[in-house]
Structure formats: structure tokens, C-alpha cells
Motif scaffolding. Sequence first.
Motif, mmCIF file in Angstrom:
data_model
loop_
_atom_site.group_PDB
_atom_site.id
_atom_site.type_symbol
_atom_site.label_atom_id
_atom_site.label_comp_id
_atom_site.label_asym_id
_atom_site.label_seq_id
_atom_site.Cartn_x
_atom_site.Cartn_y
_atom_site.Cartn_z
ATOM 1 N N GLN A 141 0.853 -1.258 -0.087
ATOM 2 C CA GLN A 141 0.103 -0.047 -0.057
ATOM 3 C C GLN A 141 0.766 1.291 0.034
ATOM 4 O O GLN A 141 0.609 2.106 -0.801
ATOM 5 N N MET A 142 1.963 1.304 0.896
ATOM 6 C CA MET A 142 2.828 2.354 0.962
ATOM 7 C C MET A 142 3.537 2.531 -0.374
ATOM 8 O O MET A 142 3.805 3.675 -0.709
ATOM 9 N N ALA A 143 3.848 1.566 -0.968
ATOM 10 C CA ALA A 143 4.626 1.618 -2.204
ATOM 11 C C ALA A 143 3.885 2.429 -3.220
ATOM 12 O O ALA A 143 4.329 3.091 -3.978
ATOM 13 N N VAL A 144 2.399 1.855 -3.371
ATOM 14 C CA VAL A 144 1.670 2.553 -4.438
ATOM 15 C C VAL A 144 1.456 3.740 -4.124
ATOM 16 O O VAL A 144 1.317 4.747 -5.058
ATOM 17 N N ARG A 145 1.226 4.104 -2.773
ATOM 18 C CA ARG A 145 1.159 5.677 -2.641
ATOM 19 C C ARG A 145 2.100 6.594 -2.939
ATOM 20 O O ARG A 145 2.136 7.656 -3.289
ATOM 21 N N GLY A 146 3.451 5.943 -2.631
ATOM 22 C CA GLY A 146 4.892 6.576 -2.989
ATOM 23 C C GLY A 146 4.822 7.067 -4.518
ATOM 24 O O GLY A 146 4.996 7.964 -5.141
ATOM 25 N N LEU A 147 4.148 5.665 -5.387
ATOM 26 C CA LEU A 147 4.263 6.003 -6.942
ATOM 27 C C LEU A 147 3.120 7.384 -7.229
ATOM 28 O O LEU A 147 3.641 7.935 -8.013
ATOM 29 N N GLY A 148 2.101 7.286 -6.693
ATOM 30 C CA GLY A 148 1.251 8.440 -6.792
ATOM 31 C C GLY A 148 1.832 9.832 -6.603
ATOM 32 O O GLY A 148 1.517 10.762 -6.997
ATOM 33 N N ASN A 149 2.547 9.797 -5.329
ATOM 34 C CA ASN A 149 3.050 10.941 -4.942
ATOM 35 C C ASN A 149 4.118 11.641 -5.613
ATOM 36 O O ASN A 149 4.386 12.926 -5.394
ATOM 37 N N ILE A 150 4.476 11.085 -6.766
ATOM 38 C CA ILE A 150 5.495 11.535 -7.816
ATOM 39 C C ILE A 150 4.833 12.860 -8.303
ATOM 40 O O ILE A 150 5.871 13.677 -8.859
ATOM 41 N N VAL A 151 3.549 12.922 -8.578
ATOM 42 C CA VAL A 151 2.879 14.019 -8.986
ATOM 43 C C VAL A 151 2.856 15.202 -8.140
ATOM 44 O O VAL A 151 3.210 16.281 -8.737
ATOM 45 N N ASP A 152 3.272 15.289 -7.026
ATOM 46 C CA ASP A 152 3.605 16.493 -6.001
ATOM 47 C C ASP A 152 4.855 16.768 -5.970
ATOM 48 O O ASP A 152 5.438 17.938 -6.017
ATOM 49 N N GLY A 153 5.777 15.785 -6.259
ATOM 50 C CA GLY A 153 7.294 15.957 -5.853
ATOM 51 C C GLY A 153 8.193 16.202 -7.203
ATOM 52 O O GLY A 153 9.026 16.858 -7.167
ATOM 53 N N ALA A 154 7.540 15.500 -8.309
ATOM 54 C CA ALA A 154 8.428 15.801 -9.493
ATOM 55 C C ALA A 154 7.205 15.505 -10.536
ATOM 56 O O ALA A 154 7.260 14.497 -11.657
ATOM 57 N N PRO A 155 6.297 16.504 -10.755
ATOM 58 C CA PRO A 155 5.228 16.316 -11.855
ATOM 59 C C PRO A 155 5.841 16.190 -13.136
ATOM 60 O O PRO A 155 5.291 15.745 -14.191
ATOM 61 N N LYS A 157 8.305 14.717 -14.146
ATOM 62 C CA LYS A 157 8.905 13.167 -14.494
ATOM 63 C C LYS A 157 7.689 12.250 -14.752
ATOM 64 O O LYS A 157 7.990 11.073 -15.097
ATOM 65 N N VAL A 158 6.295 12.609 -14.518
ATOM 66 C CA VAL A 158 5.328 11.817 -14.761
ATOM 67 C C VAL A 158 5.146 11.117 -16.062
ATOM 68 O O VAL A 158 4.917 10.088 -16.263
ATOM 69 N N LYS A 159 5.182 12.013 -17.197
ATOM 70 C CA LYS A 159 5.229 11.635 -18.492
ATOM 71 C C LYS A 159 6.184 10.687 -18.846
ATOM 72 O O LYS A 159 6.204 9.597 -19.668
ATOM 73 N N LYS A 160 7.465 10.959 -18.362
ATOM 74 C CA LYS A 160 8.711 10.177 -18.857
ATOM 75 C C LYS A 160 8.241 8.947 -18.234
ATOM 76 O O LYS A 160 8.950 7.896 -18.934
ATOM 77 N N HIS A 161 7.904 8.630 -16.859
ATOM 78 C CA HIS A 161 7.727 7.166 -16.470
ATOM 79 C C HIS A 161 6.423 6.847 -16.356
ATOM 80 O O HIS A 161 5.822 5.825 -15.743
ATOM 81 N N LYS A 162 5.381 7.439 -17.480
ATOM 82 C CA LYS A 162 4.110 6.995 -17.518
ATOM 83 C C LYS A 162 4.018 5.402 -17.740
ATOM 84 O O LYS A 162 3.246 4.929 -17.075
ATOM 85 N N LYS A 163 4.773 4.651 -18.562
ATOM 86 C CA LYS A 163 4.590 3.169 -18.852
ATOM 87 C C LYS A 163 4.841 2.659 -17.406
ATOM 88 O O LYS A 163 4.206 1.738 -17.023
#
Length: 231
Positions: A141-155, A157-163
Motif C-alpha cells: 500500500q505504501m509503495a503504491v502511495r509513493g508512486l502516486g506522490n510523484i505527481v506532487d514531488g516531480a510532476p 517526470k510523470v510523463k517520462k515514467h508513464k508506462k
Amino acid sequence: MPLPVIRSRRLFRKDRQHTEGNPCWFSVQALESLLFKVGNERLVRVLGKQKAWILLENPQTHHEGVCLLVSVLLRSGLVTPEIIQSLLPWVNSPMENFRVTSTAFLAQLMSDPMLREKKLLKIVLRILEERSQDRNSIVRQMAVRGLGNIVDGAPVKVKKHKKFLLDILIKALHDTLSSEVIGESMKALAKVLKELKEKDISSSFKELTQQIQTFFGDVCEQNSQIQFNRS
């Protein structure tokens, strides 16, 4: 702050919650005392008002307490690359308690730009990918939350790591052992998808919608069964 190993229910009765049966309590008290003695009385009060200490002490809410603690420490500028590096070995520990604490810590760190600035983002992303398959549901659960939090910390980079992000988050929707992991994945996907365009998700759209429909179909069926049993 490793969680206590639960050996007996009697160790967690209300009248013995703060005894030798809960070593997590001693860790929390030590941290609180340390922050106070180095001159962070205001920080101690803030954490107290937000009930961070209570969350940290409780094995069922410890991960949420860690996230809250990290959030406050980040705002105070007290999280350093050295602290992060010291936590990294914990994520592969055979002790589930260590993995819970460290993964929750990293999950909240993902919401701050410092990981990208210190060039630690890729390392943490790979760690969260691995922990998303952990046998402990709270770690997943925490791992999944962290992946979603990339939107706040490094927006950016979201497109680069989209897949990378979509593959892991959609896979988390298949988690038949934990509804919390599925719910966390949906929250993360909602954040990530806002940063992407239609063409970015075209290849994943079918599987994504199928999994969401399946989940809500199961929930509706369970609720209907509950109502039927009550009647």
C-alpha cells in the motif's frame, strides 16, 4: 522505529499499552525527547497536535504516523540525503516492521522535490516498484502511495515514467488480498492520469477500465449480499 512483535493479546490491553510489550512506544518517546532536547519544541508540539505520536505508537496506524512525521520534518527542512541513505537498507530487511517503516518514509518523500534535486528519484522509484510486490499488504500500500506522490514531488517526470507508473498501478488493482492496496492504487491513478494526455494512456485504457469496473462490481455485489443477510 520498528513495530512490536505481537506475541500475545495481553500485551496490547489498554492498561498495558505503554509497557515493555510495545517497544515502538519507547522509540517514539526517544524521538520526541531528542527533538525537544535539540531545540525543536515547536515541532514536538505540532506533531502532538496532529496526533503523530499516537499514530506512530499503534501498530495498525504506524505507517500513517510515519507519513505524517515525514511531512512535518520536510516542512522543517530536517530530512537530509544522509537520513535517506541510512534508511535504504531497511527496505530489503527480512523484518516486515522495518520494511513498513522505511517504505512509508520513502512514500511520503516522493511528494517532495528534494528526491529529484538530490538525484535520488530513480533509486526510490525502483525501490517502490520492488516493494509493490511485497508479501506485506501495508508495504504494498505504501509503495503504491509513493508512486502516486510523484505527481506532487516531480510532476515533470510523470510523463517520462508513464508506462512504468501505469503498469505498476494497474497491477495493484489486481491485488485480491487487500482492498486497501486497490483503493490506494485508484487514488494514485487519479493523480497520475491528470498529468497525462489521452494518447499517453491509450495502450493501458482498456485494462484500466476493466479492472475498475470489476472492482466496483465486486463492491456492489458484497454490499448487496450484506443487505440481503441483514434482511
